[in-house]
Design a protein around this motif. Structure first.
Motif, PDB file in Angstrom:
ATOM      1  N   UNK A   1      -0.656  -8.150  -4.383  1.00 34.86           N
ATOM      2  CA  UNK A   1      -1.449  -7.163  -5.024  1.00 34.86           C
ATOM      3  C   UNK A   1      -0.775  -5.810  -4.350  1.00 34.86           C
ATOM      4  N   UNK A   2      -1.221  -4.837  -5.056  1.00 31.23           N
ATOM      5  CA  UNK A   2      -0.815  -3.480  -4.585  1.00 31.23           C
ATOM      6  C   UNK A   2      -1.947  -2.473  -4.660  1.00 31.23           C
ATOM      7  N   UNK A   3      -1.924  -1.399  -3.949  1.00 33.82           N
ATOM      8  CA  UNK A   3      -2.832  -0.332  -3.978  1.00 33.82           C
ATOM      9  C   UNK A   3      -2.151   0.904  -3.965  1.00 33.82           C
ATOM     10  N   UNK A   4      -2.260   1.791  -4.716  1.00 29.68           N
ATOM     11  CA  UNK A   4      -1.731   3.171  -4.995  1.00 29.68           C
ATOM     12  C   UNK A   4      -2.752   4.264  -4.662  1.00 29.68           C
ATOM     13  N   UNK A   5      -2.626   4.920  -4.126  1.00 34.99           N
ATOM     14  CA  UNK A   5      -3.544   6.138  -3.825  1.00 34.99           C
ATOM     15  C   UNK A   5      -2.721   7.689  -3.984  1.00 34.99           C
ATOM     16  N   UNK A   6      -3.365   8.447  -5.266  1.00 39.12           N
ATOM     17  CA  UNK A   6      -2.745   9.772  -5.092  1.00 39.12           C
ATOM     18  C   UNK A   6      -4.153  10.605  -5.357  1.00 39.12           C
ATOM     19  N   UNK A   7      -4.023  11.819  -5.615  1.00 41.69           N
ATOM     20  CA  UNK A   7      -4.996  12.624  -5.764  1.00 41.69           C
ATOM     21  C   UNK A   7      -6.249  12.330  -6.537  1.00 41.69           C
ATOM     22  N   UNK A   8      -5.755  11.858  -7.739  1.00 44.68           N
ATOM     23  CA  UNK A   8      -6.892  11.558  -8.865  1.00 44.68           C
ATOM     24  C   UNK A   8      -6.915   9.962  -9.389  1.00 44.68           C
TER      25      UNK A   8
ATOM     26  N   UNK B   1       0.839  -1.374  -0.122  1.00 42.56           N
ATOM     27  CA  UNK B   1       0.062   0.073   0.108  1.00 42.56           C
ATOM     28  C   UNK B   1       0.971   1.066  -0.102  1.00 42.56           C
ATOM     29  N   UNK B   2       0.712   2.146  -0.844  1.00 42.54           N
ATOM     30  CA  UNK B   2       1.264   3.404  -1.272  1.00 42.54           C
ATOM     31  C   UNK B   2       0.582   4.648  -1.527  1.00 42.54           C
ATOM     32  N   UNK B   3       1.053   5.608  -1.234  1.00 43.79           N
ATOM     33  CA  UNK B   3       0.373   6.730  -1.744  1.00 43.79           C
ATOM     34  C   UNK B   3       1.076   8.025  -1.596  1.00 43.79           C
ATOM     35  N   UNK B   4       0.790   9.049  -2.353  1.00 43.94           N
ATOM     36  CA  UNK B   4       1.363  10.448  -2.133  1.00 43.94           C
ATOM     37  C   UNK B   4       0.813  11.329  -1.104  1.00 43.94           C
ATOM     38  N   UNK B   5       1.214  12.631  -0.960  1.00 45.37           N
ATOM     39  CA  UNK B   5       0.547  13.375  -0.082  1.00 45.37           C
ATOM     40  C   UNK B   5      -0.884  13.631  -0.293  1.00 45.37           C
TER      41      UNK B   5
ATOM     42  N   UNK C   1      -4.399  11.027   3.412  1.00 47.17           N
ATOM     43  CA  UNK C   1      -5.493  10.821   4.262  1.00 47.17           C
ATOM     44  C   UNK C   1      -6.240   9.414   3.903  1.00 47.17           C
ATOM     45  N   UNK C   2      -6.695   9.024   2.835  1.00 41.87           N
ATOM     46  CA  UNK C   2      -7.252   8.160   2.663  1.00 41.87           C
ATOM     47  C   UNK C   2      -6.497   6.813   2.733  1.00 41.87           C
TER      48      UNK C   2
ATOM     49  N   UNK D   1      -7.521   9.737  -4.099  1.00 41.63           N
ATOM     50  CA  UNK D   1      -8.158  10.039  -2.769  1.00 41.63           C
ATOM     51  C   UNK D   1      -8.866  11.200  -2.806  1.00 41.63           C
ATOM     52  N   UNK D   2      -8.841  12.242  -3.729  1.00 40.19           N
ATOM     53  CA  UNK D   2      -9.583  13.347  -3.768  1.00 40.19           C
ATOM     54  C   UNK D   2     -10.995  13.034  -4.631  1.00 40.19           C
ATOM     55  N   UNK D   3     -11.239  12.019  -5.076  1.00 38.59           N
ATOM     56  CA  UNK D   3     -12.388  11.722  -5.945  1.00 38.59           C
ATOM     57  C   UNK D   3     -13.275  10.784  -5.195  1.00 38.59           C
TER      58      UNK D   3
END
Length: 163
Positions: free
Chosen positions: A71-78, A11-15, A19-20, A119-121
């Motif tokens: 498996x992977x999950x990646x979260x960014x703004x869109x 699991x990863x994500x940017x700034x 939050x999500x 995460x913003x969607x």
């Protein structure tokens, strides 16, 4: 049909996804998820300080390619940036999914191994439903699915030379 055994999830994500990502990490590590998830590998970021989404697409992909995650999950703004970056990595099949059908169909038909979320969607409850759908799906190597996947893998292997 759920996977035959619980999955290791990177699991990863940017700034913008932070939050999500935090609530997703908490849920994936909860006792309710033990049937689907045996381990969560946190690939960062660990704050809402500005950072670059490709770094986290790479970190999640590395865990999958090196066999430490299933498996992977990646979260960014869109979800777009991490999807574009992750799909540049050989062996990664990533897609943005903001609905449950695409999340399970992407695994069942296309052997998708990385889920990308904006995460913003979408909110956390929809994200949880999408993630459950993604993690509960299995690739179904029917002839037509395998034929199409083989073509995708050939493109990955040869680039435009295969066209």
């Amino acid at each position: 049909m759920p996977p035959s055994s619980p999955l290791r999830v990177a699991l990863g994500g940017d700034h913008a996804g932070f939050p999500l990502k935090q609530v997703v990490a908490q849920r994936l590590g909860s006792p309710d998820m033990q049937a689907l998830v045996t381990e969560v590998l946190d690939c960062g970021t660990n704050s809402d300080q500005s950072c670059d989404y490709p770094d986290f697409a790479i970190a999640v992909a590395r865990e999958i390619i090196q066999g430490r995650a299933d498996r992977g999950i990646v979260i960014c703004g869109s979800g777009v940036g991490v999807s574009v970056a992750a799909n540049k990595i050989p062996g990664i099949r990533a897609a943005i999914c903001h609905d449950t059908y695409s999340a399970h169909q992407g695994v069942e038909h296309d052997d998708m191994n990385v889920l990308c979320i904006g995460g913003r969607i979408i909110g956390s409850e929809l994200a949880f439903a999408i993630i459950d759908s993604f993690l509960g799906a299995r690739y179904e190597p029917q002839e037509r699915h395998q034929r199409r996947l083989d073509k995708v893998l050939e493109i990955e292997r040869l680039g435009l030379k295969s066209l």
